[in-house]
Design a protein around this motif. Sequence first.
Motif, short mmCIF file in Angstrom:
data_model
loop_
_atom_site.label_atom_id
_atom_site.label_comp_id
_atom_site.label_asym_id
_atom_site.label_seq_id
_atom_site.Cartn_x
_atom_site.Cartn_y
_atom_site.Cartn_z
N LEU A 105 0.82 -1.21 0.00
CA LEU A 105 0.00 0.00 0.00
C LEU A 105 0.86 1.26 0.00
O LEU A 105 0.41 2.32 -0.45
CB LEU A 105 -0.93 0.00 1.22
CG LEU A 105 -1.90 -1.17 1.32
CD1 LEU A 105 -2.73 -1.06 2.59
CD2 LEU A 105 -2.80 -1.24 0.09
N ALA A 106 2.08 1.14 0.51
CA ALA A 106 2.96 2.29 0.56
C ALA A 106 3.91 2.37 -0.63
O ALA A 106 4.47 3.43 -0.90
CB ALA A 106 3.78 2.25 1.86
N ALA A 107 4.08 1.26 -1.33
CA ALA A 107 5.04 1.22 -2.45
C ALA A 107 4.63 2.19 -3.55
O ALA A 107 3.44 2.41 -3.80
CB ALA A 107 5.13 -0.20 -2.99
N ARG A 108 5.63 2.72 -4.23
CA ARG A 108 5.38 3.64 -5.33
C ARG A 108 6.18 3.22 -6.56
O ARG A 108 7.31 2.75 -6.45
CB ARG A 108 5.77 5.07 -4.95
CG ARG A 108 4.92 5.66 -3.84
CD ARG A 108 3.47 5.87 -4.30
NE ARG A 108 2.62 6.38 -3.23
CZ ARG A 108 1.88 5.61 -2.43
NH1 ARG A 108 1.91 4.30 -2.57
NH2 ARG A 108 1.12 6.16 -1.49
N VAL A 109 5.57 3.41 -7.71
CA VAL A 109 6.24 3.17 -8.99
C VAL A 109 7.11 4.38 -9.30
O VAL A 109 6.64 5.52 -9.22
CB VAL A 109 5.20 2.94 -10.11
CG1 VAL A 109 5.87 2.87 -11.47
CG2 VAL A 109 4.38 1.68 -9.83
#
Length: 528
Positions: free
Chosen positions: A508-512
């Motif tokens: 949920l916190a990961a970003r591309v």
Amino acid sequence: MKVQVLQNAEIYTGDPSRPWAQTLAIAAERVVALDQEAARWEDAPGAIVTDMEGATIIPGLIDSHLHWMWYTLARDELALRDLTREELLQQVAQKTAEVPPGAWIQGRNWDQNLWADDRFPTAAELDSVAPRHPVVLTAKSAHAVVANSAALHAAGITAETPDPAGGALGRHADGSPNGMLFEQAMQLVLAAAPEPTLDEVITALRGAQEQLLAVGLTGIHDMDGAPAFAAFQALHRTHTLRVRVVKYVWQDALEGVLAAGLRSGSGDDWLRFGGLKLFADGALGARTAALCAPYEGEPENVGLLTLEPAQLLDIARRAVVGGVALAIHAIGDRANQLVLDTLAAVRPLDQSLRHRIEHVQLITPADQPRLAKLGIVAAMQPIHAPHDQLMAERHWGKRTATAYAWRSLLAAGTVLAFGSDAPIEQFDPLLGLYAAVTRRHEVNGAPDAAGWHPEQRLDLAAALHAYTWGAAYAAGMETYLGLLKPDFLADLVVLDRNIFTLPPAALLAARVTQVMVGGKWQWGTLVS
């Protein structure tokens, strides 16, 4: 030939025989080598060597079921998601002050299942706030609409209007329409509303590709109708497609497809014809999904078959003989059973075609092994499970033990292809991955730490496989798409953290941070 080498990275290849690498070499559009073999490409003339500084790289993500034209055009309509009945009516009232009398007002994603009084909305309620504007609002399920009297009048709908095959009008006791239209009946009023022009669709699709790339989507399987296909072809001709598209068309396009000799797999790696999208039943939210036994508390309601069995079989047979694969919507257990029977009957006509069942939300234990035995792909949307939990328990009761049964289907040998069903749900695949591995709602963590029917949770590798190789398999592209290995297309996503070494909440916190499609950086700081 352009050569790129990405080094100093944590590369998850998706290939079980070699799941991790640190260096990746790309020549033109394809991966050519990993690790030591890849390092040798650094000396190629003009090679571009990029230090990824320990970033995590995964195969490009593919949404195997969304409605992209619908999503892009719906941004100009009333957004009704999560609103109460009163708030919905306030939104409509406000819109009437912004547009002239007689102009159509449209909106999407209302859900009566969230309301304290969960009865469907009515024409009378809309009339009270919009007496001079035709209003039609589509439910979140996309299998029901509510229209006001002006819209019903514009569509010529009266008490004498019969229910169309595969659909139903909501009615008062005297037979007059109450404003609700279900399944095929929706088209009676939607056909009266203004249609966007092809140029409007092209512009909307072109601009919205940035949103797909921003969440790591390098490909989509689009389930909208023929107008979207024409728009995607226009983007392809002008070399402005930035994501790969596998396009399915609806039943109304079948005769033209057959007459033109268009077969599944036609096209190229950027725009490919997938097949024919059919509907066997309705949806849970509208309580029109076709069930083997009645809905809880509704002894007379077993949902709707939107195509009669003989009609479905005839359409399927003609499509398969013409080389067209089938993607059939089935949510209820009765509908899934019917679709399995139908595909079993037509599969011998052309065993090369990749047929799929869309959603497979409720399926009996006896039918679960049949998908694998027949070679049918389960095209499912993980985010539906936690979002549908309360509604499913209310209407399906104990039957939810075999609902959204990813693990059971996978254990039986079924190929899973994951997607979002956007705009019904958000198209962010990281949210879908979170739902697949936790069976929990991403906002409030419901129902608990174990998740809803935790026995159906997947591990991250299996869930990611369904968003990559599984989706490629569904389109017949699995020999060169969906993994990061030599000879496969260089579609990849760079993340700001290693989602494999962190708890599921990290999804949920990961970003591309960067996205590459076919060896070209399409999004992020390294855009070519």
